[in-house]
Design a protein around this motif. Structure first.
Motif, PDB file in Angstrom:
ATOM      1  N   PHE A   1       9.006 -54.033  36.570  1.00  0.00           N
ATOM      2  CA  PHE A   1       9.505 -52.685  36.300  1.00  0.00           C
ATOM      3  C   PHE A   1       8.596 -51.569  36.807  1.00  0.00           C
ATOM      4  O   PHE A   1       9.058 -50.617  37.414  1.00  0.00           O
ATOM      5  N   ILE A   2       7.299 -51.620  36.532  1.00  0.00           N
ATOM      6  CA  ILE A   2       6.429 -50.489  36.859  1.00  0.00           C
ATOM      7  C   ILE A   2       5.221 -50.958  37.659  1.00  0.00           C
ATOM      8  O   ILE A   2       4.943 -52.160  37.765  1.00  0.00           O
ATOM      9  N   ARG A   3       4.486 -49.989  38.218  1.00  0.00           N
ATOM     10  CA  ARG A   3       3.229 -50.257  38.913  1.00  0.00           C
ATOM     11  C   ARG A   3       2.270 -49.111  38.598  1.00  0.00           C
ATOM     12  O   ARG A   3       2.692 -48.018  38.220  1.00  0.00           O
ATOM     13  N   SER A   4       0.994 -49.380  38.810  1.00  0.00           N
ATOM     14  CA  SER A   4      -0.011 -48.357  38.533  1.00  0.00           C
ATOM     15  C   SER A   4       0.123 -47.191  39.498  1.00  0.00           C
ATOM     16  O   SER A   4       0.419 -47.370  40.680  1.00  0.00           O
ATOM     17  N   ALA A   5      -0.102 -45.966  38.986  1.00  0.00           N
ATOM     18  CA  ALA A   5      -0.047 -44.759  39.818  1.00  0.00           C
ATOM     19  C   ALA A   5      -1.294 -43.911  39.602  1.00  0.00           C
ATOM     20  O   ALA A   5      -1.259 -42.693  39.714  1.00  0.00           O
ATOM     21  N   GLY A   6      -2.397 -44.558  39.276  1.00  0.00           N
ATOM     22  CA  GLY A   6      -3.658 -43.839  39.146  1.00  0.00           C
ATOM     23  C   GLY A   6      -3.808 -43.164  37.797  1.00  0.00           C
ATOM     24  O   GLY A   6      -3.258 -43.608  36.786  1.00  0.00           O
ATOM     25  N   ILE A   7      -4.562 -42.068  37.790  1.00  0.00           N
ATOM     26  CA  ILE A   7      -4.741 -41.292  36.575  1.00  0.00           C
ATOM     27  C   ILE A   7      -4.492 -39.827  36.886  1.00  0.00           C
ATOM     28  O   ILE A   7      -4.476 -39.416  38.043  1.00  0.00           O
ATOM     29  N   CYS A   8      -4.258 -39.059  35.851  1.00  0.00           N
ATOM     30  CA  CYS A   8      -4.010 -37.633  36.032  1.00  0.00           C
ATOM     31  C   CYS A   8      -4.722 -36.867  34.924  1.00  0.00           C
ATOM     32  O   CYS A   8      -5.042 -37.421  33.872  1.00  0.00           O
ATOM     33  N   GLU A   9      -4.971 -35.597  35.187  1.00  0.00           N
ATOM     34  CA  GLU A   9      -5.590 -34.732  34.188  1.00  0.00           C
ATOM     35  C   GLU A   9      -4.502 -34.061  33.368  1.00  0.00           C
ATOM     36  O   GLU A   9      -3.542 -33.533  33.915  1.00  0.00           O
ATOM     37  N   VAL A  10      -4.655 -34.110  32.047  1.00  0.00           N
ATOM     38  CA  VAL A  10      -3.655 -33.498  31.161  1.00  0.00           C
ATOM     39  C   VAL A  10      -4.347 -32.413  30.339  1.00  0.00           C
ATOM     40  O   VAL A  10      -5.200 -31.714  30.844  1.00  0.00           O
ATOM     41  N   ALA A  11      -3.958 -32.249  29.100  1.00  0.00           N
ATOM     42  CA  ALA A  11      -4.456 -31.134  28.282  1.00  0.00           C
ATOM     43  C   ALA A  11      -5.961 -31.229  28.056  1.00  0.00           C
ATOM     44  O   ALA A  11      -6.509 -32.317  27.863  1.00  0.00           O
ATOM     45  N   ASP A  12      -6.612 -30.045  28.089  1.00  0.00           N
ATOM     46  CA  ASP A  12      -8.026 -29.916  27.764  1.00  0.00           C
ATOM     47  C   ASP A  12      -8.900 -30.858  28.587  1.00  0.00           C
ATOM     48  O   ASP A  12      -9.833 -31.485  28.077  1.00  0.00           O
ATOM     49  N   ALA A  13      -8.585 -30.986  29.879  1.00  0.00           N
ATOM     50  CA  ALA A  13      -9.360 -31.799  30.821  1.00  0.00           C
ATOM     51  C   ALA A  13      -9.335 -33.287  30.462  1.00  0.00           C
ATOM     52  O   ALA A  13     -10.123 -34.072  30.981  1.00  0.00           O
ATOM     53  N   THR A  14      -8.421 -33.700  29.578  1.00  0.00           N
ATOM     54  CA  THR A  14      -8.253 -35.110  29.263  1.00  0.00           C
ATOM     55  C   THR A  14      -7.609 -35.807  30.450  1.00  0.00           C
ATOM     56  O   THR A  14      -6.742 -35.249  31.117  1.00  0.00           O
ATOM     57  N   VAL A  15      -8.051 -37.037  30.717  1.00  0.00           N
ATOM     58  CA  VAL A  15      -7.428 -37.800  31.794  1.00  0.00           C
ATOM     59  C   VAL A  15      -6.646 -38.956  31.195  1.00  0.00           C
ATOM     60  O   VAL A  15      -6.989 -39.483  30.136  1.00  0.00           O
ATOM     61  N   SER A  16      -5.607 -39.357  31.875  1.00  0.00           N
ATOM     62  CA  SER A  16      -4.728 -40.394  31.355  1.00  0.00           C
ATOM     63  C   SER A  16      -4.271 -41.284  32.496  1.00  0.00           C
ATOM     64  O   SER A  16      -4.068 -40.817  33.622  1.00  0.00           O
ATOM     65  N   ALA A  17      -4.115 -42.565  32.199  1.00  0.00           N
ATOM     66  CA  ALA A  17      -3.559 -43.489  33.191  1.00  0.00           C
ATOM     67  C   ALA A  17      -2.104 -43.133  33.458  1.00  0.00           C
ATOM     68  O   ALA A  17      -1.377 -42.713  32.558  1.00  0.00           O
ATOM     69  N   CYS A  18      -1.699 -43.293  34.711  1.00  0.00           N
ATOM     70  CA  CYS A  18      -0.313 -43.011  35.098  1.00  0.00           C
ATOM     71  C   CYS A  18       0.318 -44.249  35.714  1.00  0.00           C
ATOM     72  O   CYS A  18      -0.360 -45.068  36.344  1.00  0.00           O
ATOM     73  N   TYR A  19       1.623 -44.334  35.559  1.00  0.00           N
ATOM     74  CA  TYR A  19       2.392 -45.444  36.136  1.00  0.00           C
ATOM     75  C   TYR A  19       3.690 -44.889  36.678  1.00  0.00           C
ATOM     76  O   TYR A  19       4.095 -43.762  36.359  1.00  0.00           O
ATOM     77  N   GLU A  20       4.357 -45.686  37.513  1.00  0.00           N
ATOM     78  CA  GLU A  20       5.652 -45.286  38.044  1.00  0.00           C
ATOM     79  C   GLU A  20       6.547 -46.505  38.148  1.00  0.00           C
ATOM     80  O   GLU A  20       6.062 -47.642  38.300  1.00  0.00           O
ATOM     81  N   PHE A  21       7.855 -46.284  38.053  1.00  0.00           N
ATOM     82  CA  PHE A  21       8.801 -47.382  38.191  1.00  0.00           C
ATOM     83  C   PHE A  21       8.789 -47.872  39.631  1.00  0.00           C
ATOM     84  O   PHE A  21       8.639 -47.092  40.576  1.00  0.00           O
ATOM     85  N   ARG A  22       8.960 -49.175  39.796  1.00  0.00           N
ATOM     86  CA  ARG A  22       8.903 -49.771  41.128  1.00  0.00           C
ATOM     87  C   ARG A  22      10.054 -49.293  42.004  1.00  0.00           C
ATOM     88  O   ARG A  22       9.952 -49.277  43.229  1.00  0.00           O
ATOM     89  N   HIS A  23      11.138 -48.878  41.370  1.00  0.00           N
ATOM     90  CA  HIS A  23      12.286 -48.321  42.092  1.00  0.00           C
ATOM     91  C   HIS A  23      13.104 -47.515  41.086  1.00  0.00           C
ATOM     92  O   HIS A  23      13.084 -47.789  39.884  1.00  0.00           O
ATOM     93  N   SER A  24      13.811 -46.515  41.574  1.00  0.00           N
ATOM     94  CA  SER A  24      14.613 -45.691  40.664  1.00  0.00           C
ATOM     95  C   SER A  24      15.656 -46.517  39.930  1.00  0.00           C
ATOM     96  O   SER A  24      16.035 -46.184  38.796  1.00  0.00           O
ATOM     97  N   LEU A  25      16.114 -47.620  40.542  1.00  0.00           N
ATOM     98  CA  LEU A  25      17.118 -48.455  39.871  1.00  0.00           C
ATOM     99  C   LEU A  25      16.542 -49.142  38.643  1.00  0.00           C
ATOM    100  O   LEU A  25      17.269 -49.400  37.672  1.00  0.00           O
ATOM    101  N   TYR A  26      15.257 -49.455  38.665  1.00  0.00           N
ATOM    102  CA  TYR A  26      14.624 -50.034  37.474  1.00  0.00           C
ATOM    103  C   TYR A  26      14.639 -49.020  36.333  1.00  0.00           C
ATOM    104  O   TYR A  26      14.940 -49.363  35.181  1.00  0.00           O
ATOM    105  N   ARG A  27      14.315 -47.779  36.658  1.00  0.00           N
ATOM    106  CA  ARG A  27      14.341 -46.738  35.625  1.00  0.00           C
ATOM    107  C   ARG A  27      15.746 -46.545  35.087  1.00  0.00           C
ATOM    108  O   ARG A  27      15.967 -46.465  33.881  1.00  0.00           O
ATOM    109  N   GLN A  28      16.714 -46.471  35.996  1.00  0.00           N
ATOM    110  CA  GLN A  28      18.093 -46.251  35.572  1.00  0.00           C
ATOM    111  C   GLN A  28      18.602 -47.405  34.710  1.00  0.00           C
ATOM    112  O   GLN A  28      19.361 -47.195  33.755  1.00  0.00           O
ATOM    113  N   ALA A  29      18.175 -48.627  35.038  1.00  0.00           N
ATOM    114  CA  ALA A  29      18.624 -49.788  34.262  1.00  0.00           C
ATOM    115  C   ALA A  29      18.191 -49.683  32.813  1.00  0.00           C
ATOM    116  O   ALA A  29      18.936 -50.037  31.886  1.00  0.00           O
ATOM    117  N   VAL A  30      16.973 -49.178  32.582  1.00  0.00           N
ATOM    118  CA  VAL A  30      16.479 -49.026  31.215  1.00  0.00           C
ATOM    119  C   VAL A  30      17.107 -47.796  30.562  1.00  0.00           C
ATOM    120  O   VAL A  30      17.538 -47.841  29.392  1.00  0.00           O
TER     121      VAL A  30
END
Length: 1013
Positions: free
Chosen positions: A463-492
């Motif tokens: 379903f998903i794969r790693s997409a690195g990390i991103c900066e969110v509120a108050d300089a907090t960083v968080s791991a990010c992921y993305e669906f392997r294809h839009s059809l996987y997202r739509q299926a869920v």
């Protein structure tokens, strides 16, 4: 290109590759990896990394640990047995994998040898390669890749991307349109692609070109700008039009690609915003050489269902042979057989297997690959005795295969744990790409647990794969992921109940709210979508308004209006009193956008609608604001109605218990009456009193437009320096909804102040820069032309003034008309007066004085007074002293009704000139003393030098007092020196001014004078 083990780091285009696969890295993670790879084998400290990646920015050193963690995940590295990044305790890190430099050509060979299997697309890749070859020869190309979801568009583009890297110096940038909210952000994918180019470590030349060729785009990257640069760019880009933005980015890309060809990949155009489509169309239609290939993907069905304008735009480009379209078809049995042979090099499959897979997958590459991998996981395909084989017959396998990709994905989903399913449900609501931080609260789990579950799914390639990390509120960083294809997202997403879907959307909207502010509103459209889907329509509309303002800051005014029109459709679903308030806000922002587009009538209608809705809902304070907004467009097209609107606002404000609102409205109303109707002492005092009240109430939010209007009232009382300071200090805050009109008045006020102060060289610089900016924006530079025409009249360059007047009078401008044409007639009248063409001069002056042919406009009364002064000089010229005296009397009466020392000085001088001709020297001297008393109290060098010049003639020729006469000549010279020295030494207008008889005689004491106003 840097090689280490199975990875390739493309430092030119900011991509990390593992074989054929393009890995997702955040920009900062890429920068950290690049710095470590470029310094492989040695210790790099945390402070060194911070200085290299975050120069001039404070970042907590703990953030580096998050990025190192992200890199280890991407690289498959272990902390205890590192192969890539070694941690040196309390000191820093060392990149320990062997690193080699490889030419782009060698890199591509490596990539092809290890590429993911792609079948049935050889001919298409060859066609795209032909497009790139033509680009390298200097011929721009636009290619569309069309196909439904799962047909392999992204795989094809990735493969072509790999091959394209073979070309030396080729830059590659990618932008992705985003479902739902991406289409509401102007130029969304293009800004993403530009952001990749901006982040290149050798981006100095890139930024220089961007600053010189496309400042309207550079201003969209505030992180690259210091405060001074940002202020300068805001001034430079004020009043920018859609046409200017398109022209600038096209010119920028043409210059940029002279050195480096560019492959610009824009994915999922079926979700594109209209501005992005306009850009693609503009790029395709230009004829200038450009080594640019725009490669765009889209889904035809989604374009039709959403009524996206992409279809019409693409068809028009095809008709004119300005683009190519490549349609991806389903794979056929031979291609599937080829895939199986490549996927399983030593296999013993029955001949009917490709036909079976084709029947179940329908030839969809994604479904085909997923089917085959499921067969491997289920043990239907195994590797034994050195060969791949089926464990069951085709007849036994056939009934067990899912009939649709949706069914297959549903089966995969049901095999997951309860926690994994919950995480994916929340992620599907978040979008194609999501952060652990964003979904953790909706999933009702801690961030650590969510990340652990996501990492497990990514490692299993489910379903998903790693997409690195991103900066969110108050300089907090968080791991990010993305669906392997839009059809996987739509299926869920599709299996969620309506209740669950709405609840998760609301939770995600609330979670993202802290990341979105009026100053940082990039997420506004996304949050609006979550609240709309979650049924919180009030919050949705509020964030749509914020998103619309964000689009307006990108000069996407039409996109802004489109978002607001959608917001209007939701208002009826909000509680009545709240809905009414939001509706008025929407119409006000629409009015702002229409004003910026130059659609003054439409702007008036929007503001009037806002005022009407506010009145109906008894929102009287809001109604006051909407009525005040009406002054902006009506001041240009119908000042009479503008005065009526602000008077209504002022009367209504007095009924409310809001001293600040009353003071603001009274100040604006009094100032508008002074500037657009006539000068009265009562309104001047009311304006001043209201402004003092605002100061005593510590008002800090009065709109820039109101402040600029007030500054004009100060100018007309001789307070030039104070007004100039007020204007310059206010210009730094020109970032509100009325900025365009405020900028207009700031420029107007500065030129008036500088003209009166004799700083004509600075006026010339302003009008020339303004005219250049107007041409950039595709606007009529009428205001700059008439300012220069008046300046040249004052500087005795009547021929130059006449040329500008003719330009103004011949212009076909929709808005405005009366002001520039009237001022052109005044300037033309003085030009004719200088040539002693008295009849023609009188004709121009009478037209200006005729209220029937010249209606009210901004400062109309001032220009009528100047015309009356000119008419007095005409009568003096023809020897009709009686009529000259009548006009001078009327001029004096009018001037004394104002508080303008410049006008009053000129009026007393006019009276003195008439008295001298009448040989009434006693009155002449009395009038002179009146004028001298004024210039003793006010700095009015332009009027002062003229008064002193007339006094010089008077005492020299009529009173025979050479000492007093010489004193006045010297005083006139002092004031003239101020004016002359304001010009650059080589300025032609300076030379014209110095060569005029009336000026040179004062400097060199010779020949008679001409008279100025």
């Amino acid at each position: 290109m840097k090689l280490f083990r199975s990875f390739r780091l493309d430092t030119l285009n900011h991509f990390l590759w593992r074989g054929e696969e393009r890995l997702s890295l955040t920009p900062k993670a890429f920068d950290v990896l690049r710095y470590m790879v470029e310094n492989a084998g040695r210790l790099v400290t945390q402070s060194e990394i911070l200085e290299a990646v975050w120069p001039e920015t404070y970042v907590n050193a703990e953030v580096i640990k998050k990025y190192i963690l992200e890199l280890r995940k991407i690289l498959g590295d272990r902390l205890d047995e590192p192969q890539f990044i070694q941690t040196i305790h309390k000191r820093g890190y060392r990149f320990i994998a062997p690193v080699t430099n490889e030419s782009e050509s060698a890199s591509v060979t490596h990539a092809v040898n290890s590429a993911k299997i792609v079948v049935g697309r050889t001919e298409i890749l060859t066609k795209l390669g032909g497009c790139l070859d033509r680009v390298l020869r200097g011929h721009r190309q636009v290619a569309f890749v069309a196909g439904e979801a799962g047909i392999g568009k992204t795989t094809l583009v990735d493969m072509f991307h790999q091959q394209a890297v073979n070309h030396t110096n080729l830059r590659i940038a990618r932008g992705q349109c985003v479902e739902g909210f991406g289409g509401k952000e102007a130029y969304y994918p293009m800004l993403e692609a530009l952001g990749q180019l901006v982040r290149h470590k050798d981006n100095n030349s890139f930024l220089q070109i961007l600053s010189a060729r496309a400042p309207t785009w550079l201003v969209q990257f505030p992180a690259l700008l210091n405060s001074d640069m940002r202020t300068a760019l805001l001034q430079e880009t004020m009043g920018t039009t859609r046409e200017r933005m398109l022209r600038e980015i096209c010119e920028f890309l043409e210059v940029l690609t002279e050195e480096h060809p560019l492959l610009l990949i824009l994915e999922d155009l079926h979700w594109a915003d209209p501005s992005t489509l306009d850009l693609i169309s503009a790029l395709a239609r230009r004829r200038e050489p450009c080594r640019l290939l725009v490669l765009a993907t889209y889904r035809p069905t989604d374009v039709v269902l959403s009524q996206n304008p992409l279809k019409g735009m693409k068809q028009d480009l095809l008709v004119h042979q300005l683009c190519q379209e490549i349609v991806l078809d389903s794979l056929q049995e031979p291609a599937i057989a080829e895939y199986l042979a490549l996927r399983f090099p030593t296999c013993n499959f029955p001949s009917g297997l490709p036909e079976l897979i084709l029947r179940h997958s329908g030839g969809s590459p994604l479904f085909m690959v997923t089917t085959v991998e499921e067969m491997v996981k289920d043990g239907l395909i195994i590797y034994e005795n050195g060969r791949w084989a089926l464990t069951r017959s085709l007849e036994d396998i056939d009934p067990g295969l899912p009939e649709t990709l949706q069914q297959m994905m549903q089966c995969q989903f049901e095999r997951l744990s309860v926690e994994e399913q919950q995480v994916l449900r929340c992620a599907s609501v978040a979008g194609m790409r999501f952060s652990v931080w964003a979904i953790s609260s909706a999933a009702q789990m801690g961030p650590e647990r969510v990340e652990e579950l996501c990492e497990a799914l990514a490692e299993r390639q489910q379903f998903i794969r790693s997409a690195g990390i991103c900066e969110v509120a108050d300089a907090t960083v968080s791991a990010c992921y993305e669906f392997r294809h839009s059809l996987y997202r739509q299926a869920v997403y599709r299996v969620l109940s309506d209740v669950s879907r709405a609840r998760l959307h609301r939770l995600l909207g609330e979670r993202l709210k802290p990341l979105c502010t009026p100053a940082q509103s990039q997420l506004a459209a996304q949050i609006a979508l979550h609240f709309e889907e979650g049924g919180n329509f009030e919050a949705a509309v509020r964030y749509m308004i914020l998103a619309a303002k964000s689009s307006a800051r990108k000069f996407g005014y039409r996109d802004s209006i489109r978002v607001l029109q959608h917001a209007l459709q939701l208002v009826d679903r909000i509680q009545a009193n709240v809905g009414a308030e939001l509706e008025t806000q929407i119409f006000e922002v629409i009015g702002d956008a229409q004003f910026a587009l130059g659609a003054m009538a439409e702007s008036v209608r929007a503001y009037e609608t806002a005022a009407t809705r506010a009145a109906q809902a008894n929102l009287h304070a809001v109604q006051v604001g909407a009525l005040a907004c009406l002054v902006r467009p009506l001041g240009l097209i119908d000042p009479r109605r503008g005065i009526e609107a602000i008077d209504r606002a002022s009367q209504l404000a007095t009924t409310l218990y809001d001293p600040l609102l009353v003071a603001r409205t009274q100040m604006l109303a009094a100032a508008i009456r002074l500037l657009y109707d006539k000068w009265t002492k009562e309104n001047a005092e009311l304006c001043e009193s209201a402004y003092e009240t605002l100061g005593s109430l510590s008002d800090s939010v009065t709109a820039s437009y109101d402040r600029m209007i007030y500054a004009h009232t100060q100018l007309l009382q001789g307070k030039y320096q104070a007004a100039f300071v007020l204007i310059e200090s206010g210009e730094s805050y020109l970032d509100d909804t009325s900025s365009l009109m405020a900028h207009f008045f700031a420029m107007s006020g500065k030129t008036v102040a500088l003209l009166r102060l004799g700083r004509w060289g600075e006026v010339l610089q302003i009008v020339r820069a303004g005219r250049e900016l107007a041409h950039k924006n595709g606007n009529d530079p009428w205001i700059f032309n008439f300012r220069e025409a008046w300046l040249r009249t004052l500087a005795l360059d009547f021929e130059g003034a006449q040329q500008f007047c003719e330009t103004i009078l011949s212009a076909n401008t929709q808005y405005p008309t009366e002001q520039p044409k009237t001022i052109a007639k005044v300037a033309a009248g003085y030009a004719e007066l200088n040539r002693k063409e008295y009849r023609q001069a009188a004709h121009y002056f009478r037209q200006v004085l005729d209220s029937g042919s010249t209606s009210k406009f901004f400062l109309h009364w001032y220009w009528r007074m100047i015309a009356r002064l000119g008419l007095s000089k005409v009568w003096l010229g023809v020897g009709d002293v009686g009529k000259a005296g009548d006009e001078a009397d009327q001029f004096l009466t009018s001037a004394l009704s104002t508080a303008d020392p410049h006008l009053q000085t000129l009026a007393w001088e006019a009276k003195m000139q008439v008295a001298v001709v009448q040989k009434d020297y006693s009155d002449a001297e009395a009038f002179l003393q009146k004028g001298l008393a004024i210039i003793a109290d006010f700095e009015v060098p332009v009027a002062a030098w003229q008064l002193h010049a007339t006094a010089w003639d008077f005492y020299r020729l009529h009173k025979r007092d050479d000492i007093l006469a010489e004193s006045h000549r010297r005083n006139a010279k002092v004031h003239l020196t101020t004016i002359i020295n304001s010009f650059d030494p080589d300025e032609p207008l300076r030379k014209v001014f110095l060569a005029a008889d009336s000026i040179s005689r004062i400097v060199a004491r010779r020949v008679p004078t001409a008279v100025l106003v």
